[in-house]
Design a protein around this motif. Structure first.
Motif, short mmCIF file in Angstrom:
data_model
loop_
_atom_site.label_atom_id
_atom_site.label_comp_id
_atom_site.label_asym_id
_atom_site.label_seq_id
_atom_site.Cartn_x
_atom_site.Cartn_y
_atom_site.Cartn_z
N LEU A 1 30.28 9.37 -41.43
CA LEU A 1 29.37 9.23 -42.57
C LEU A 1 29.14 10.61 -43.16
N ASP A 2 29.18 10.72 -44.49
CA ASP A 2 28.93 11.98 -45.19
C ASP A 2 27.52 11.92 -45.76
N SER A 3 26.55 12.38 -44.98
CA SER A 3 25.15 12.26 -45.40
C SER A 3 24.25 13.12 -44.54
N ILE B 1 29.42 12.36 -38.11
CA ILE B 1 28.62 12.54 -39.33
C ILE B 1 28.91 13.94 -39.87
N THR B 2 29.07 14.04 -41.20
CA THR B 2 29.20 15.38 -41.80
C THR B 2 28.00 15.61 -42.71
N THR B 3 27.43 16.81 -42.59
CA THR B 3 26.40 17.22 -43.54
C THR B 3 26.95 18.44 -44.27
N ASN B 4 26.31 18.82 -45.34
CA ASN B 4 26.62 20.10 -45.99
C ASN B 4 25.32 20.66 -46.56
N PRO B 5 25.28 21.93 -46.96
CA PRO B 5 24.02 22.52 -47.41
C PRO B 5 23.38 21.77 -48.58
N SER B 6 24.21 21.24 -49.51
CA SER B 6 23.64 20.51 -50.66
C SER B 6 22.93 19.24 -50.17
N LEU B 7 23.58 18.52 -49.24
CA LEU B 7 22.99 17.27 -48.73
C LEU B 7 21.71 17.54 -47.94
N VAL B 8 21.72 18.61 -47.14
CA VAL B 8 20.54 18.94 -46.33
C VAL B 8 19.39 19.37 -47.25
N ALA C 1 38.11 9.88 -42.10
CA ALA C 1 37.61 9.95 -43.48
C ALA C 1 36.09 10.05 -43.38
N THR C 2 35.51 11.01 -44.09
CA THR C 2 34.05 11.09 -44.11
C THR C 2 33.56 10.53 -45.44
N ILE C 3 32.67 9.53 -45.33
CA ILE C 3 32.42 8.64 -46.46
C ILE C 3 30.93 8.56 -46.79
N VAL D 1 30.75 23.02 -35.86
CA VAL D 1 30.28 23.98 -36.86
C VAL D 1 31.22 23.98 -38.05
N LYS D 2 30.63 23.72 -39.24
CA LYS D 2 31.44 23.74 -40.47
C LYS D 2 31.46 25.16 -41.04
N ILE D 3 32.66 25.59 -41.37
CA ILE D 3 32.87 26.96 -41.86
C ILE D 3 33.68 26.88 -43.15
N PRO E 1 40.11 18.56 -46.15
CA PRO E 1 40.59 18.57 -47.54
C PRO E 1 39.67 17.71 -48.40
N PHE E 2 39.26 18.25 -49.57
CA PHE E 2 38.34 17.55 -50.47
C PHE E 2 39.16 16.80 -51.53
N LEU E 3 39.10 15.48 -51.50
CA LEU E 3 39.87 14.68 -52.46
C LEU E 3 39.23 14.68 -53.85
N GLY E 4 37.99 14.22 -53.93
CA GLY E 4 37.33 14.04 -55.23
C GLY E 4 37.26 15.32 -56.04
N ARG E 5 36.84 16.40 -55.38
CA ARG E 5 36.68 17.65 -56.14
C ARG E 5 38.02 18.18 -56.67
N PHE E 6 39.11 17.87 -55.95
CA PHE E 6 40.44 18.30 -56.42
C PHE E 6 40.85 17.42 -57.61
N ALA F 1 39.52 13.63 -44.30
CA ALA F 1 39.53 13.42 -45.75
C ALA F 1 38.08 13.41 -46.22
N ALA F 2 37.74 14.38 -47.10
CA ALA F 2 36.35 14.53 -47.54
C ALA F 2 36.26 14.42 -49.06
N SER F 3 35.03 14.52 -49.57
CA SER F 3 34.79 14.36 -51.00
C SER F 3 35.38 13.03 -51.48
N ILE F 4 35.05 12.00 -50.74
CA ILE F 4 35.56 10.65 -51.04
C ILE F 4 34.61 9.99 -52.03
N ARG F 5 35.17 9.44 -53.10
CA ARG F 5 34.32 8.94 -54.19
C ARG F 5 34.31 7.42 -54.30
N HIS F 6 35.34 6.74 -53.74
CA HIS F 6 35.44 5.28 -53.92
C HIS F 6 36.32 4.69 -52.82
#
Ligand code: E4P
Length: 216
Positions: free
Chosen positions: A5-7, A25-32, A184-186, A84-86, A130-135, A164-169
């Motif tokens: 889960l990407d949240s 679960i993946t978090t990122n600074p924007s989500l936190v 896939a992180t969704i 740890v995400k880097i 790898p970020f799909l949506g942003r690419f 697989a990250a930045s999944i949009r659909h």
């Protein structure tokens, strides 16, 4: 392919965890930042919620290698589930090497090319994202980049796993599975959609209606 889960939204994470299909679960600074919660307490709460072995990804904020290593050590000390995400920078890859030597697992994020993924893997990253949506957003092909990364990892028998990250659909999820992504992180809204199909809904309604008719 595993599902993450990407949240960073704890209520959403609880709901998604109850589905019984999550491996991480993946978090990122924007989500936190959106949650307004204290970062380390939030990561602790997520780790306490999920089972042992479930990867809880928490990202460093420092931009220099020394700072990333320091933050990475603090995050890893929260719970054994923490990865740890880097970010994919020169400093980031240097930090990955140092954290790997200390036995701390890393996920190199903001990856867009196979060569970036290869650099991260060679430094000892356990995961690359790898970020799909942003690419796609800049007119590139996120899925093609993911396919190339999976091919390179297979070619050199690299154990680093692709997320697989930045999944949009939902189609991104299918394409990630077809490309051979390990994970896939969704986002939750996309995850919910994966369960749905109009013919499934229609079929359930018909079974119920037929059953009720037969019984009447
Ligand atoms: C992955 O780890 C990131 O948190 C995430 O997938 C970013 O996705 P976005 O491009 O939708 O922000």
């Amino acid at each position: 392919m595993q599902f993450y889960l990407d949240s960073a939204d704890f209520t959403e994470i609880q709901q998604a965890w109850e589905l019984g299909i999550l491996s991480g679960i993946t978090t990122n600074p924007s989500l936190v930042a959106k949650t307004g919660e204290d970062f380390h307490s939030l990561i602790q709460r997520i780790c306490d919620l999920v089972d042992a072995g479930i990867c809880v990804n928490a990202e460093v904020l420092a931009l220099d290698a020394e700072g990333m290593v320091r933050e990475g050590e603090q995050l890893a000390a929260i719970h054994p589930n923490v990865v740890v995400k880097i970010p994919m920078t020169i400093a980031g890859v240097q930090a990955v090497k140092k954290l790997c030597q200390k036995g701390i697992r890393t996920n190199v994020t903001l990856v867009f090319t196979p060569v970036q993924a290869l650099l991260a893997a060679r430094a000892g990253a356990s995961f690359v994202s790898p970020f799909l949506g942003r690419f796609d957003d800049i007119g590139e092909d996120g899925v093609a980049a993911l396919e190339d990364i999976c091919d390179v990892f297979i070619h050199y028998d690299i154990s680093c796993k692709s997320i697989a990250a930045s999944i949009r659909h939902p189609v991104h999820v299918l394409q990630a599975a077809q490309a051979g992504a390990d994970i896939a992180t969704i986002p939750f809204k996309v995850l919910e959609k994966l369960y749905e199909h109009p013919l499934t809904k229609q079929g359930v309604e018909k079974f119920c209606a037929d059953w009720a008719k037969g019984k009447g």
